[in-house]
Scaffold this motif. Structure first.
Motif, mmCIF file in Angstrom:
data_model
loop_
_atom_site.group_PDB
_atom_site.id
_atom_site.type_symbol
_atom_site.label_atom_id
_atom_site.label_comp_id
_atom_site.label_asym_id
_atom_site.label_seq_id
_atom_site.Cartn_x
_atom_site.Cartn_y
_atom_site.Cartn_z
ATOM 1 N N PHE A 107 1.193 -1.639 0.071
ATOM 2 C CA PHE A 107 0.081 0.101 -0.025
ATOM 3 C C PHE A 107 0.743 1.464 -0.289
ATOM 4 O O PHE A 107 1.928 1.255 1.058
ATOM 5 C CB PHE A 107 -0.639 0.411 1.088
ATOM 6 N N GLU A 108 0.798 2.111 -1.279
ATOM 7 C CA GLU A 108 1.811 3.316 -1.142
ATOM 8 C C GLU A 108 0.673 4.804 -1.588
ATOM 9 O O GLU A 108 -0.915 4.379 -2.242
ATOM 10 C CB GLU A 108 2.777 2.756 -2.290
ATOM 11 N N GLY A 109 1.229 5.836 -2.127
ATOM 12 C CA GLY A 109 0.746 7.044 -1.677
ATOM 13 C C GLY A 109 1.061 7.724 -0.760
ATOM 14 O O GLY A 109 1.500 7.828 0.178
ATOM 15 N N ARG A 110 0.205 9.083 -0.993
ATOM 16 C CA ARG A 110 0.828 10.613 -0.294
ATOM 17 C C ARG A 110 0.442 10.264 1.170
ATOM 18 O O ARG A 110 -0.530 9.157 1.103
ATOM 19 C CB ARG A 110 0.415 11.285 -1.208
ATOM 20 N N ASP A 111 0.817 11.265 1.521
ATOM 21 C CA ASP A 111 0.491 11.185 3.844
ATOM 22 C C ASP A 111 -1.476 11.185 3.525
ATOM 23 O O ASP A 111 -1.514 12.480 2.134
ATOM 24 C CB ASP A 111 0.958 12.496 3.874
ATOM 25 N N ALA A 112 -1.285 10.726 3.896
ATOM 26 C CA ALA A 112 -3.284 10.897 4.360
ATOM 27 C C ALA A 112 -3.862 10.535 3.382
ATOM 28 O O ALA A 112 -5.517 11.066 2.341
ATOM 29 C CB ALA A 112 -3.946 12.413 4.382
ATOM 30 N N ALA A 113 -3.432 9.515 2.068
ATOM 31 C CA ALA A 113 -4.034 9.105 0.839
ATOM 32 C C ALA A 113 -5.135 8.148 1.307
ATOM 33 O O ALA A 113 -5.442 7.391 0.485
ATOM 34 C CB ALA A 113 -3.029 8.917 -0.059
ATOM 35 N N GLY A 114 -4.812 7.314 2.489
ATOM 36 C CA GLY A 114 -5.967 6.874 2.984
ATOM 37 C C GLY A 114 -5.629 5.421 3.026
ATOM 38 O O GLY A 114 -6.309 4.340 3.698
ATOM 39 N N LYS A 115 -4.021 5.104 2.748
ATOM 40 C CA LYS A 115 -4.234 3.541 2.618
ATOM 41 C C LYS A 115 -3.569 2.706 4.600
ATOM 42 O O LYS A 115 -4.334 1.992 4.484
ATOM 43 C CB LYS A 115 -2.121 4.210 2.752
ATOM 44 N N GLY A 116 -3.969 3.817 6.015
ATOM 45 C CA GLY A 116 -3.804 2.677 6.982
ATOM 46 C C GLY A 116 -4.904 2.704 7.084
ATOM 47 O O GLY A 116 -5.778 1.586 7.889
ATOM 48 N N GLY A 117 -6.439 3.076 6.542
ATOM 49 C CA GLY A 117 -7.363 3.210 6.654
ATOM 50 C C GLY A 117 -7.776 1.681 5.998
ATOM 51 O O GLY A 117 -8.808 1.085 6.571
ATOM 52 N N THR A 118 -7.548 1.479 4.692
ATOM 53 C CA THR A 118 -8.031 1.186 4.198
ATOM 54 C C THR A 118 -7.414 -0.648 4.559
ATOM 55 O O THR A 118 -7.811 -1.751 4.676
ATOM 56 C CB THR A 118 -6.900 1.190 1.959
ATOM 57 N N ILE A 119 -6.370 -0.888 5.240
ATOM 58 C CA ILE A 119 -4.840 -1.688 5.522
ATOM 59 C C ILE A 119 -6.077 -1.905 6.880
ATOM 60 O O ILE A 119 -6.196 -3.488 7.089
ATOM 61 C CB ILE A 119 -3.719 -1.121 5.943
ATOM 62 N N LYS A 120 -6.587 -0.969 7.538
ATOM 63 C CA LYS A 120 -7.704 -1.791 9.283
ATOM 64 C C LYS A 120 -8.558 -1.981 8.744
ATOM 65 O O LYS A 120 -9.189 -3.531 9.360
ATOM 66 C CB LYS A 120 -7.847 -0.243 9.596
ATOM 67 N N ARG A 121 -9.111 -2.176 7.742
ATOM 68 C CA ARG A 121 -10.680 -2.348 6.853
ATOM 69 C C ARG A 121 -10.432 -4.401 6.443
ATOM 70 O O ARG A 121 -10.820 -5.331 6.540
ATOM 71 C CB ARG A 121 -11.318 -1.554 6.372
ATOM 72 N N VAL A 122 -8.829 -3.783 5.511
ATOM 73 C CA VAL A 122 -8.426 -5.423 5.110
ATOM 74 C C VAL A 122 -8.276 -6.357 6.824
ATOM 75 O O VAL A 122 -8.843 -7.607 5.989
ATOM 76 C CB VAL A 122 -7.484 -5.339 4.269
ATOM 77 N N ALA A 123 -7.466 -5.772 7.681
ATOM 78 C CA ALA A 123 -7.396 -6.559 8.460
ATOM 79 C C ALA A 123 -7.500 -7.038 9.970
ATOM 80 O O ALA A 123 -7.952 -8.393 10.427
ATOM 81 C CB ALA A 123 -5.522 -6.105 9.360
#
Length: 267
Positions: free
Chosen positions: A43-59
């Motif tokens: 998961f890559e992208g700019r800061d605050a692009a939504g990576k962390g929230g997506t990872i949280k929902r995946v896991a």
């Protein structure tokens, strides 16, 4: 969706579909475990692009012994002297495991390059070696998926503002995050160059439009599921055993133990 901006996804539609997709992720997990598959999702992208929230929902509903998140801190002095990919290799999955990289070896193509944390020579070496490294992973049987979260400058700034004002999310911001605002075009050029060198047929990049976080999460999970040839693995047949009769055990007096105060009783 590229092109015309779509309307924000309603919460009820989002939550209903998220639950369905998360149920499928559990099936994917059990297939990975049963077949000994090794799955890596970057998961890559700019800061605050939504990576962390997506990872949280995946896991969220996955077994942490099967699916784990790799979010490495900045390298130590010793790690800086190693082959660049070495500390990421240590995080790769064994058979029957899933690793979700919350940022990855692509740090060198982005923040390290833009902020001057690596030399131009190190950056160019990375761009040459990365496709080779990823082809080696794929040839060794690793399933590698790479997602770039694309957020607009106005949406990123609004998310930064909300984080600054929210005591529960203030920790997500660092001085370097805010400094990235002043390097928007430099990060854009770095991303474009990265894609030119590392968008390879064996491990292509998939771009996620992420101004709408709900859409981004659903789209990413749905795509991930569609890209892996998993199937439902029948669970083992389990039966709840009957509780055996008492053999005379007596619980020690409660005053011999220290209990957590009942804070909930004051609500």
């Amino acid at each position: 969706m590229a092109g015309k901006k779509a309307a924000r996804l309603p919460r009820d539609s989002y939550e209903k579909e998220l639950l369905r997709l998360q149920t499928e992720l559990v099936k994917l997990q059990e297939w990975v475990r049963a077949t000994g598959t090794r799955l890596v999702v970057v998961f890559e992208g700019r800061d605050a692009a939504g990576k962390g929230g997506t990872i949280k929902r995946v896991a969220e509903h996955l077994n942490p012994r099967v699916a784990r998140i790799a979010a490495l801190p900045k390298p130590t002095e010793r790690e800086r002297t190693q082959w660049y990919f070495q500390r990421y290799v240590e995080q790769l999955p064994a058979a029957g495991e899933i690793v979700l990289f919350d940022r990855s070896w692509y740090n060198r193509a982005g923040v390290e390059h833009v902020m001057g944390f690596c030399t131009k020579e190190e950056h160019q070496l990375f761009l040459r070696q990365c496709p080779i490294f990823e082809r080696m992973l794929v040839e060794a049987g690793v399933l590698l998926r790479k997602y770039w979260f694309s957020v607009s400058d106005t949406e990123q700034q609004e998310r930064f503002r909300r984080r600054l004002e929210d005591p529960l999310r203030r920790w997500k911001l660092s001085p370097m995050d805010l400094e990235s605002i002043t390097h928007w075009e430099a990060y854009s050029r770095a991303k474009d160059e990265m894609l030119v060198h590392t968008d390879i047929s064996e491990a292509p990049w998939y771009v996620v439009e992420s101004d709408d976080k709900r859409r981004a999460r659903l789209n990413t999970i749905a795509h991930l599921l569609s890209s892996v040839p998993y199937h439902e693995v029948p669970p083992p047949v389990l039966e709840l055993p009957a509780r055996p009769p008492s053999t005379g055990y007596q619980r020690p007096p409660r005053d011999l133990q220290t209990y957590v105060p009942d804070h909930a009783a004051s609500l």
